[in-house]
Design a protein around this motif. Sequence first.
Motif, PDB file in Angstrom:
ATOM      1  N   THR A 186       0.849  -1.285  -0.052  1.00 28.77           N
ATOM      2  CA  THR A 186      -0.114  -0.065  -0.025  1.00 28.77           C
ATOM      3  C   THR A 186       0.864   1.146   0.034  1.00 28.77           C
ATOM      4  O   THR A 186       0.670   2.201  -0.483  1.00 28.77           O
ATOM      5  CB  THR A 186      -1.045   0.030   1.162  1.00 28.77           C
ATOM      6  N   TYR A 187       1.909   1.165   0.747  1.00 30.26           N
ATOM      7  CA  TYR A 187       2.915   2.363   0.611  1.00 30.26           C
ATOM      8  C   TYR A 187       3.431   2.859  -0.442  1.00 30.26           C
ATOM      9  O   TYR A 187       3.405   3.829  -1.137  1.00 30.26           O
ATOM     10  CB  TYR A 187       4.139   1.992   1.737  1.00 30.26           C
ATOM     11  N   PHE A 188       3.843   1.617  -1.347  1.00 30.79           N
ATOM     12  CA  PHE A 188       4.493   1.976  -2.740  1.00 30.79           C
ATOM     13  C   PHE A 188       3.353   2.214  -3.573  1.00 30.79           C
ATOM     14  O   PHE A 188       3.455   2.893  -4.671  1.00 30.79           O
ATOM     15  CB  PHE A 188       5.416   0.543  -3.017  1.00 30.79           C
ATOM     16  N   ALA A 189       2.239   1.679  -3.523  1.00 31.12           N
ATOM     17  CA  ALA A 189       1.003   1.984  -4.357  1.00 31.12           C
ATOM     18  C   ALA A 189       0.500   3.337  -4.360  1.00 31.12           C
ATOM     19  O   ALA A 189       0.312   3.818  -5.402  1.00 31.12           O
ATOM     20  CB  ALA A 189       0.080   0.887  -3.901  1.00 31.12           C
ATOM     21  N   ARG A 190       0.633   3.803  -3.061  1.00 33.22           N
ATOM     22  CA  ARG A 190       0.236   5.175  -3.052  1.00 33.22           C
ATOM     23  C   ARG A 190       1.368   6.119  -3.640  1.00 33.22           C
ATOM     24  O   ARG A 190       0.892   7.169  -4.322  1.00 33.22           O
ATOM     25  CB  ARG A 190       0.124   5.722  -1.813  1.00 33.22           C
ATOM     26  N   ALA A 191       2.620   5.933  -3.869  1.00 27.38           N
ATOM     27  CA  ALA A 191       3.511   6.589  -4.541  1.00 27.38           C
ATOM     28  C   ALA A 191       3.274   6.445  -5.834  1.00 27.38           C
ATOM     29  O   ALA A 191       3.411   7.447  -6.669  1.00 27.38           O
ATOM     30  CB  ALA A 191       4.874   6.030  -4.052  1.00 27.38           C
ATOM     31  N   TRP A 192       2.877   5.301  -6.229  1.00 26.78           N
ATOM     32  CA  TRP A 192       2.524   4.983  -7.884  1.00 26.78           C
ATOM     33  C   TRP A 192       1.557   5.750  -8.071  1.00 26.78           C
ATOM     34  O   TRP A 192       1.925   6.647  -9.408  1.00 26.78           O
ATOM     35  CB  TRP A 192       2.381   3.736  -8.087  1.00 26.78           C
ATOM     36  N   CYS A 193       0.471   5.844  -7.500  1.00 26.52           N
ATOM     37  CA  CYS A 193      -0.848   6.651  -8.018  1.00 26.52           C
ATOM     38  C   CYS A 193      -0.382   8.224  -7.734  1.00 26.52           C
ATOM     39  O   CYS A 193      -0.826   9.002  -8.586  1.00 26.52           O
ATOM     40  CB  CYS A 193      -1.911   6.496  -6.890  1.00 26.52           C
ATOM     41  N   ARG A 194       0.274   8.614  -6.650  1.00 25.57           N
ATOM     42  CA  ARG A 194       0.690   9.982  -6.664  1.00 25.57           C
ATOM     43  C   ARG A 194       1.478  10.535  -7.949  1.00 25.57           C
ATOM     44  O   ARG A 194       1.069  11.682  -8.141  1.00 25.57           O
ATOM     45  CB  ARG A 194       1.442  10.100  -5.242  1.00 25.57           C
ATOM     46  N   TRP A 195       2.225   9.695  -8.335  1.00 28.24           N
ATOM     47  CA  TRP A 195       3.042  10.095  -9.492  1.00 28.24           C
ATOM     48  C   TRP A 195       2.047  10.319 -10.760  1.00 28.24           C
ATOM     49  O   TRP A 195       2.106  11.649 -11.523  1.00 28.24           O
ATOM     50  CB  TRP A 195       4.015   9.343  -9.945  1.00 28.24           C
ATOM     51  N   GLU A 196       0.966   9.485 -10.861  1.00 31.90           N
ATOM     52  CA  GLU A 196       0.247   9.558 -11.991  1.00 31.90           C
ATOM     53  C   GLU A 196      -0.872  10.548 -11.790  1.00 31.90           C
ATOM     54  O   GLU A 196      -0.982  11.547 -12.728  1.00 31.90           O
ATOM     55  CB  GLU A 196      -0.457   8.478 -12.291  1.00 31.90           C
ATOM     56  N   ASN A 197      -1.396  10.848 -10.473  1.00 30.02           N
ATOM     57  CA  ASN A 197      -2.212  11.952 -10.326  1.00 30.02           C
ATOM     58  C   ASN A 197      -1.641  13.149 -10.385  1.00 30.02           C
ATOM     59  O   ASN A 197      -2.252  14.314 -11.010  1.00 30.02           O
ATOM     60  CB  ASN A 197      -2.823  11.991  -9.083  1.00 30.02           C
ATOM     61  N   ALA A 198      -0.391  13.461 -10.329  1.00 28.31           N
ATOM     62  CA  ALA A 198       0.266  14.720 -10.360  1.00 28.31           C
ATOM     63  C   ALA A 198       0.246  15.436 -11.673  1.00 28.31           C
ATOM     64  O   ALA A 198       0.318  16.690 -11.720  1.00 28.31           O
ATOM     65  CB  ALA A 198       1.509  14.800  -9.474  1.00 28.31           C
ATOM     66  N   LEU A 199       0.266  14.567 -12.630  1.00 30.79           N
ATOM     67  CA  LEU A 199       0.437  14.796 -13.941  1.00 30.79           C
ATOM     68  C   LEU A 199      -0.943  14.774 -14.871  1.00 30.79           C
ATOM     69  O   LEU A 199      -0.907  14.938 -15.999  1.00 30.79           O
ATOM     70  CB  LEU A 199       1.551  13.921 -14.627  1.00 30.79           C
ATOM     71  N   ALA A 200      -1.917  14.348 -14.081  1.00 36.08           N
ATOM     72  CA  ALA A 200      -3.104  14.328 -14.651  1.00 36.08           C
ATOM     73  C   ALA A 200      -3.946  15.345 -15.434  1.00 36.08           C
ATOM     74  O   ALA A 200      -4.534  15.245 -16.352  1.00 36.08           O
ATOM     75  CB  ALA A 200      -4.262  13.371 -13.870  1.00 36.08           C
ATOM     76  N   THR A 201      -3.703  16.534 -14.926  1.00 36.42           N
ATOM     77  CA  THR A 201      -4.431  17.772 -15.292  1.00 36.42           C
ATOM     78  C   THR A 201      -3.519  18.985 -15.808  1.00 36.42           C
ATOM     79  O   THR A 201      -2.131  18.927 -15.020  1.00 36.42           O
ATOM     80  CB  THR A 201      -5.331  18.464 -14.197  1.00 36.42           C
ATOM     81  N   VAL A 202      -3.796  19.812 -16.450  1.00 40.19           N
ATOM     82  CA  VAL A 202      -2.933  20.834 -16.682  1.00 40.19           C
ATOM     83  C   VAL A 202      -2.562  21.734 -15.618  1.00 40.19           C
ATOM     84  O   VAL A 202      -1.355  22.079 -15.246  1.00 40.19           O
ATOM     85  CB  VAL A 202      -3.726  22.007 -17.969  1.00 40.19           C
ATOM     86  N   ALA A 203      -3.701  22.045 -14.737  1.00 37.02           N
ATOM     87  CA  ALA A 203      -3.506  22.748 -13.467  1.00 37.02           C
ATOM     88  C   ALA A 203      -2.692  21.903 -12.635  1.00 37.02           C
ATOM     89  O   ALA A 203      -2.270  22.358 -11.324  1.00 37.02           O
ATOM     90  CB  ALA A 203      -4.941  23.026 -12.767  1.00 37.02           C
ATOM     91  N   GLY A 204      -2.490  20.401 -12.614  1.00 37.85           N
ATOM     92  CA  GLY A 204      -1.837  19.677 -11.643  1.00 37.85           C
ATOM     93  C   GLY A 204      -2.528  19.792 -10.361  1.00 37.85           C
ATOM     94  O   GLY A 204      -1.821  19.361  -9.178  1.00 37.85           O
ATOM     95  N   ASP A 205      -3.949  19.585 -10.575  1.00 37.41           N
ATOM     96  CA  ASP A 205      -4.539  19.758  -9.243  1.00 37.41           C
ATOM     97  C   ASP A 205      -5.256  18.573  -9.033  1.00 37.41           C
ATOM     98  O   ASP A 205      -6.517  18.421  -8.306  1.00 37.41           O
ATOM     99  CB  ASP A 205      -5.257  20.893  -8.908  1.00 37.41           C
ATOM    100  N   ALA A 206      -5.113  17.334  -9.655  1.00 36.66           N
ATOM    101  CA  ALA A 206      -6.109  16.106 -10.057  1.00 36.66           C
ATOM    102  C   ALA A 206      -6.172  15.414  -8.632  1.00 36.66           C
ATOM    103  O   ALA A 206      -6.755  14.396  -8.586  1.00 36.66           O
ATOM    104  CB  ALA A 206      -5.848  15.353 -11.279  1.00 36.66           C
ATOM    105  N   ALA A 207      -4.871  15.479  -8.009  1.00 40.59           N
ATOM    106  CA  ALA A 207      -4.924  14.357  -7.038  1.00 40.59           C
ATOM    107  C   ALA A 207      -5.781  14.190  -5.841  1.00 40.59           C
ATOM    108  O   ALA A 207      -6.170  13.205  -5.400  1.00 40.59           O
ATOM    109  CB  ALA A 207      -3.416  14.346  -6.169  1.00 40.59           C
ATOM    110  N   GLY A 208      -6.525  15.307  -5.404  1.00 45.62           N
ATOM    111  CA  GLY A 208      -7.683  15.269  -4.605  1.00 45.62           C
ATOM    112  C   GLY A 208      -7.119  14.663  -3.159  1.00 45.62           C
ATOM    113  O   GLY A 208      -7.955  14.305  -2.397  1.00 45.62           O
TER     114      GLY A 208
END
Length: 329
Positions: A201-223
Amino acid sequence: MDRVAGHKSALRYLYPPIEPFDRCLLDVGDGHKLYVEQCGHPDGIPVVVLHGGPGGGCSPAMRRYFDPECYRVVLFDQRGCGMSKPSASIHANTTWHLIGDIEAIRERLDIPRWGVFGGSWGATLALLYAQKHPGRAAFLVLRGVFLMMQRELDWFYAGGAGQFHPEEWRRFADMIPVEERDDLIAAYARRLFETDITEQTYFARAWCRWENALATVAGDAAGGEAPGPYARAFARLENHYFQHHGWLDRDRQILDDMPLIAHIPGIVVQGRHDMICPPRSAWELTEAWPRGELRMIGLAGHALSEPGISEELVRATNGIARQAAQFGL
């Protein structure tokens, strides 16, 4: 990445929230039961929604891209995802199992032909499904095209996108010892599959955090930080599919097989500034697709929740509804 539509500016383009008129857990064998729901008009234009990831899941917002008076919308969580059981399982979980599942759902619901709506990995799966069953797909609506090509994986996991987001890239790469950073997909795999659930889970959150950070032009998709169970399912399944290159026979398989679906009409909505799935793939796809139309959105990234992306997807589904007779639906 379809963990979605939280932006109020995007929600204004969508139809009002609706509830399903039917829900079930469909046993597709191999120990998997899929969550399937139907929304909208029971006798409307049938369309199946394919979520992203691999490893994501459907959300209530995905129901809202279709006029509920015109469409019969079928949504389901792919193997190991969302409310499907068992969660995060990679057993009997390949691209070809998922394509079989789509057909099983279609047959269960007694739908002769339907439209296919998918974004990111959902676009990959939509194309492969249509190429496998060209008589079943009446039309395609795709977003944020991903073709499961090595260049795309290298872009996102070997430093290409990291040149635009160096701070987030360092945070993602620094989770791994220097001697393993030549293959981050493999390095994360060891931690997502060969450790206990806390470490996974610890590494899974890091994996998701990388993708979420780049999902939008504004860089605010992580929520905020992804919930542990969601992150674990998403990261394990996405990594599993990427390690196996989607079980495709060759790198350009989807592009090479476009003649199989040359007769199927399609609309491709692509963010010009998509940092996860760069526009080259969408452009090459529509260049090889006589009836594919590329709609490039200037100020948009990858996420379904980008306002310009949502607006154009609703415009696409509305346009298809007005021309339903042309699709034989």
